[in-house]
Design a protein around this motif. Structure first.
Motif, PDB file in Angstrom:
ATOM      1  N   ASP A   1       0.830  -1.197   0.000  1.00  0.00           N
ATOM      2  CA  ASP A   1       0.000   0.000   0.000  1.00  0.00           C
ATOM      3  C   ASP A   1       0.870   1.255   0.000  1.00  0.00           C
ATOM      4  O   ASP A   1       1.982   1.274   0.550  1.00  0.00           O
ATOM      5  N   HIS A   2       0.347   2.316  -0.612  1.00  0.00           N
ATOM      6  CA  HIS A   2       0.994   3.629  -0.625  1.00  0.00           C
ATOM      7  C   HIS A   2       2.361   3.613  -1.309  1.00  0.00           C
ATOM      8  O   HIS A   2       3.240   4.404  -0.988  1.00  0.00           O
ATOM      9  N   THR A   3       2.556   2.692  -2.235  1.00  0.00           N
ATOM     10  CA  THR A   3       3.732   2.710  -3.090  1.00  0.00           C
ATOM     11  C   THR A   3       3.256   2.899  -4.524  1.00  0.00           C
ATOM     12  O   THR A   3       2.417   2.138  -5.010  1.00  0.00           O
ATOM     13  N   TYR A   4       3.772   3.924  -5.177  1.00  0.00           N
ATOM     14  CA  TYR A   4       3.325   4.273  -6.523  1.00  0.00           C
ATOM     15  C   TYR A   4       4.477   4.114  -7.503  1.00  0.00           C
ATOM     16  O   TYR A   4       5.624   4.459  -7.207  1.00  0.00           O
ATOM     17  N   ILE A   5       4.158   3.581  -8.652  1.00  0.00           N
ATOM     18  CA  ILE A   5       5.166   3.348  -9.678  1.00  0.00           C
ATOM     19  C   ILE A   5       4.962   4.341 -10.808  1.00  0.00           C
ATOM     20  O   ILE A   5       3.865   4.458 -11.356  1.00  0.00           O
ATOM     21  N   ASN A   6       6.020   5.080 -11.128  1.00  0.00           N
ATOM     22  CA  ASN A   6       5.962   5.962 -12.279  1.00  0.00           C
ATOM     23  C   ASN A   6       6.680   5.287 -13.430  1.00  0.00           C
ATOM     24  O   ASN A   6       7.844   4.903 -13.316  1.00  0.00           O
ATOM     25  N   GLY A   7       6.001   5.149 -14.564  1.00  0.00           N
ATOM     26  CA  GLY A   7       6.605   4.432 -15.674  1.00  0.00           C
ATOM     27  C   GLY A   7       7.322   5.308 -16.662  1.00  0.00           C
ATOM     28  O   GLY A   7       7.691   4.833 -17.725  1.00  0.00           O
ATOM     29  N   GLU A   8       7.530   6.575 -16.340  1.00  0.00           N
ATOM     30  CA  GLU A   8       8.069   7.479 -17.346  1.00  0.00           C
ATOM     31  C   GLU A   8       8.806   8.630 -16.683  1.00  0.00           C
ATOM     32  O   GLU A   8       8.398   9.122 -15.635  1.00  0.00           O
ATOM     33  N   SER A   9       9.912   9.050 -17.266  1.00  0.00           N
ATOM     34  CA  SER A   9      10.623  10.246 -16.828  1.00  0.00           C
ATOM     35  C   SER A   9      10.753  11.195 -18.003  1.00  0.00           C
ATOM     36  O   SER A   9      10.906  10.774 -19.148  1.00  0.00           O
ATOM     37  N   MET A  10      10.661  12.478 -17.714  1.00  0.00           N
ATOM     38  CA  MET A  10      10.821  13.475 -18.753  1.00  0.00           C
ATOM     39  C   MET A  10      12.282  13.563 -19.183  1.00  0.00           C
ATOM     40  O   MET A  10      13.191  13.260 -18.407  1.00  0.00           O
ATOM     41  N   TYR A  11      12.497  13.956 -20.413  1.00  0.00           N
ATOM     42  CA  TYR A  11      13.866  14.139 -20.906  1.00  0.00           C
ATOM     43  C   TYR A  11      14.468  15.393 -20.287  1.00  0.00           C
ATOM     44  O   TYR A  11      13.802  16.410 -20.114  1.00  0.00           O
ATOM     45  N   PHE A  12      15.767  15.306 -19.949  1.00  0.00           N
ATOM     46  CA  PHE A  12      16.521  16.479 -19.517  1.00  0.00           C
ATOM     47  C   PHE A  12      17.944  16.332 -20.033  1.00  0.00           C
ATOM     48  O   PHE A  12      18.468  15.209 -20.107  1.00  0.00           O
ATOM     49  N   PRO A  13      18.595  17.443 -20.424  1.00  0.00           N
ATOM     50  CA  PRO A  13      19.892  17.353 -21.110  1.00  0.00           C
ATOM     51  C   PRO A  13      21.001  16.655 -20.336  1.00  0.00           C
ATOM     52  O   PRO A  13      21.961  16.182 -20.940  1.00  0.00           O
TER      53      PRO A  13
ATOM     54  N   ALA B   1       2.613  11.995  -5.052  1.00  0.00           N
ATOM     55  CA  ALA B   1       2.451  10.698  -4.385  1.00  0.00           C
ATOM     56  C   ALA B   1       1.965  10.891  -2.953  1.00  0.00           C
ATOM     57  O   ALA B   1       1.047  10.194  -2.492  1.00  0.00           O
ATOM     58  N   ALA B   2       2.573  11.849  -2.237  1.00  0.00           N
ATOM     59  CA  ALA B   2       2.162  12.107  -0.853  1.00  0.00           C
ATOM     60  C   ALA B   2       0.724  12.605  -0.796  1.00  0.00           C
ATOM     61  O   ALA B   2      -0.043  12.234   0.103  1.00  0.00           O
TER      62      ALA B   2
ATOM     63  N   PHE C   1       7.710   5.215  -5.578  1.00  0.00           N
ATOM     64  CA  PHE C   1       7.477   6.224  -4.547  1.00  0.00           C
ATOM     65  C   PHE C   1       6.789   5.553  -3.368  1.00  0.00           C
ATOM     66  O   PHE C   1       5.616   5.192  -3.442  1.00  0.00           O
ATOM     67  N   ASP C   2       7.520   5.396  -2.272  1.00  0.00           N
ATOM     68  CA  ASP C   2       6.986   4.756  -1.078  1.00  0.00           C
ATOM     69  C   ASP C   2       6.619   5.856  -0.080  1.00  0.00           C
ATOM     70  O   ASP C   2       7.487   6.596   0.382  1.00  0.00           O
ATOM     71  N   VAL C   3       5.328   5.976   0.238  1.00  0.00           N
ATOM     72  CA  VAL C   3       4.820   7.053   1.087  1.00  0.00           C
ATOM     73  C   VAL C   3       4.569   6.530   2.500  1.00  0.00           C
ATOM     74  O   VAL C   3       3.835   5.556   2.691  1.00  0.00           O
ATOM     75  N   GLU C   4       5.167   7.191   3.476  1.00  0.00           N
ATOM     76  CA  GLU C   4       4.979   6.834   4.889  1.00  0.00           C
ATOM     77  C   GLU C   4       4.146   7.913   5.578  1.00  0.00           C
ATOM     78  O   GLU C   4       4.456   9.102   5.483  1.00  0.00           O
ATOM     79  N   ASN C   5       3.109   7.498   6.273  1.00  0.00           N
ATOM     80  CA  ASN C   5       2.251   8.427   7.016  1.00  0.00           C
ATOM     81  C   ASN C   5       2.928   8.752   8.347  1.00  0.00           C
ATOM     82  O   ASN C   5       3.026   7.907   9.236  1.00  0.00           O
ATOM     83  N   LEU C   6       3.385  10.002   8.484  1.00  0.00           N
ATOM     84  CA  LEU C   6       4.037  10.412   9.720  1.00  0.00           C
ATOM     85  C   LEU C   6       3.041  10.947  10.738  1.00  0.00           C
ATOM     86  O   LEU C   6       3.178  10.705  11.932  1.00  0.00           O
ATOM     87  N   ARG C   7       2.035  11.689  10.246  1.00  0.00           N
ATOM     88  CA  ARG C   7       1.071  12.258  11.204  1.00  0.00           C
ATOM     89  C   ARG C   7      -0.109  12.854  10.458  1.00  0.00           C
ATOM     90  O   ARG C   7       0.043  13.439   9.388  1.00  0.00           O
ATOM     91  N   ASP C   8      -1.302  12.704  11.028  1.00  0.00           N
ATOM     92  CA  ASP C   8      -2.501  13.420  10.616  1.00  0.00           C
ATOM     93  C   ASP C   8      -3.045  14.142  11.834  1.00  0.00           C
ATOM     94  O   ASP C   8      -3.592  13.504  12.751  1.00  0.00           O
TER      95      ASP C   8
ATOM     96  N   ARG D   1       6.379  11.180   4.640  1.00  0.00           N
ATOM     97  CA  ARG D   1       7.746  10.971   4.139  1.00  0.00           C
ATOM     98  C   ARG D   1       7.649  10.135   2.865  1.00  0.00           C
ATOM     99  O   ARG D   1       6.933   9.135   2.816  1.00  0.00           O
ATOM    100  N   VAL D   2       8.407  10.541   1.841  1.00  0.00           N
ATOM    101  CA  VAL D   2       8.407   9.825   0.564  1.00  0.00           C
ATOM    102  C   VAL D   2       9.834   9.378   0.270  1.00  0.00           C
ATOM    103  O   VAL D   2      10.766  10.194   0.269  1.00  0.00           O
ATOM    104  N   ASN D   3      10.004   8.097   0.038  1.00  0.00           N
ATOM    105  CA  ASN D   3      11.303   7.553  -0.356  1.00  0.00           C
ATOM    106  C   ASN D   3      11.201   7.089  -1.805  1.00  0.00           C
ATOM    107  O   ASN D   3      10.346   6.275  -2.141  1.00  0.00           O
ATOM    108  N   VAL D   4      12.071   7.635  -2.655  1.00  0.00           N
ATOM    109  CA  VAL D   4      12.039   7.326  -4.086  1.00  0.00           C
ATOM    110  C   VAL D   4      13.213   6.403  -4.403  1.00  0.00           C
ATOM    111  O   VAL D   4      14.361   6.728  -4.092  1.00  0.00           O
ATOM    112  N   THR D   5      12.922   5.255  -5.021  1.00  0.00           N
ATOM    113  CA  THR D   5      13.968   4.267  -5.269  1.00  0.00           C
ATOM    114  C   THR D   5      13.950   3.787  -6.707  1.00  0.00           C
ATOM    115  O   THR D   5      12.936   3.866  -7.403  1.00  0.00           O
TER     116      THR D   5
END
Length: 318
Positions: free
Chosen positions: A43-55, A71-72, A101-108, A116-120
């Motif tokens: 749960d709360h892990t999102y996969i992005n299948g695409e990155s924009m081009y950058f030089p 994602a958060a 994108f792994d999203v951790e719920n720190l507080r509501d 917190r979002v950890n991108v791997t």
């Protein structure tokens, strides 16, 4: 290894589809920021299948911090908007691989939510960020520094698109700004990408002002507009440091990378309208430089503030 090869094959297929579609650069960026569905494995892990081009050939830092914000936002109540994000760039991202994108719920709390979002990628973490969200219209004090007076109208200034077109065949950066970037930049001072700012270097100041807007029309949420501002600002945050140091992005042998980035939103924005960036750099040492920016709407409201530290190294003259 099989999963990595599959990711690379899928990435190349997507690039071919992008080359043949009729979407504008802004529409493509919005698609990149939408992310995928939550992972079937966690749960709360999102996969992005695409990155924009950058030089640089790496994953663009502004993209990944903007995606982290989106994602958060998927995990907080709908009545809460992002008011700040603090991101730390850990390692370069491989533009050919998916991002997780792994999203951790720190507080509501009653009015604030923190995530917190950890991108791997396959090589490990490339960015970690903490984003905070707040319910709107909370009571309290309100004020802001006024926008500088007598600023030229953006429509009276040359467009970065037109400035870069003559150099598109000579520089990947020029080609990106002329054909691929979804943002139109109008410099009040000379564009740093075209050469060093000798006056700023001589006067020991990196002050810079420019107008920026996203080119096109989009119907997205206020959270998306704030994420797009985070994406756009990363294109220019390094420039005050280069100005003060008498350098450019094309200085032979230069090496640069964002280390961390923080920004705060105070008022609603529309990135398709002009915003004024008032930028400065207070210090640089040990191969690092610090830059800041205040962002104003064309009506004069201070809508966002940001700070970024970057690594900048140049070959020694000896």
């Amino acid at each position: 290894r099989v999963a990595c090869n599959t990711c690379m094959a899928a990435w190349h297929a997507r690039r071919q589809n992008m080359a043949s579609d009729t979407k504008t650069p802004l529409q493509r960026i919005v698609d990149v920021l939408k992310l995928g569905e939550p992972s079937q494995y966690r749960d709360h892990t999102y996969i992005n299948g695409e990155s924009m081009y950058f030089p640089t050939g790496r994953v663009y830092g502004g993209q990944v911090i903007s995606q982290s914000l989106i994602a958060a936002s998927k995990t907080v109540p709908e009545d809460r908007l992002p008011h700040s994000i603090h991101g730390y760039f850990i390692a370069p991202g491989d533009i050919h691989q998916d991002l997780l994108f792994d999203v951790e719920n720190l507080r509501d709390g009653h009015s604030f939510s923190a995530r917190r979002v950890n991108v791997t990628q396959s090589q490990g973490s490339i960015l970690t960020a903490i984003a905070s969200f707040q319910t709107k219209d909370q009571p309290g004090v309100e004020y802001f520094d006024p926008m500088p007076a007598d600023v030229p109208d953006p429509e009276s200034l040359p467009s970065s698109v037109d400035l870069m077109k003559p150099y598109a065949d000579q520089s990947d950066y020029a080609k990106y700004y002329a054909t691929t970037s979804p943002f139109d930049i109008r410099y009040i001072s000379s564009p740093i990408v075209l050469g060093p700012d000798e006056e700023s270097h001589r006067l020991d100041t990196g002050k810079q002002m420019l107008w920026m807007r996203a080119m096109g029309e989009i119907e997205v949420s206020q959270t998306f507009h704030r994420a797009l501002l985070a994406l756009g600002c990363d294109q220019v945050m390094l420039e005050p440091i280069l100005r003060r140091a008498g350098l450019t992005l094309l200085t032979p042998g230069i090496s640069f990378a964002s280390i961390d980035h923080s920004m705060w939103w105070y008022r609603d924005i529309d990135v398709t309208k002009w915003h004024l960036y008032v930028q400065d750099t207070p210090t640089a040492a040990h191969g690092r430089g610090l830059s800041s920016a205040k962002v104003y709407s064309q009506e004069g409201d201070l809508v966002a503030c940001m700070v970024q530290e970057a690594m900048i190294r140049v070959p020694q003259t000896d």
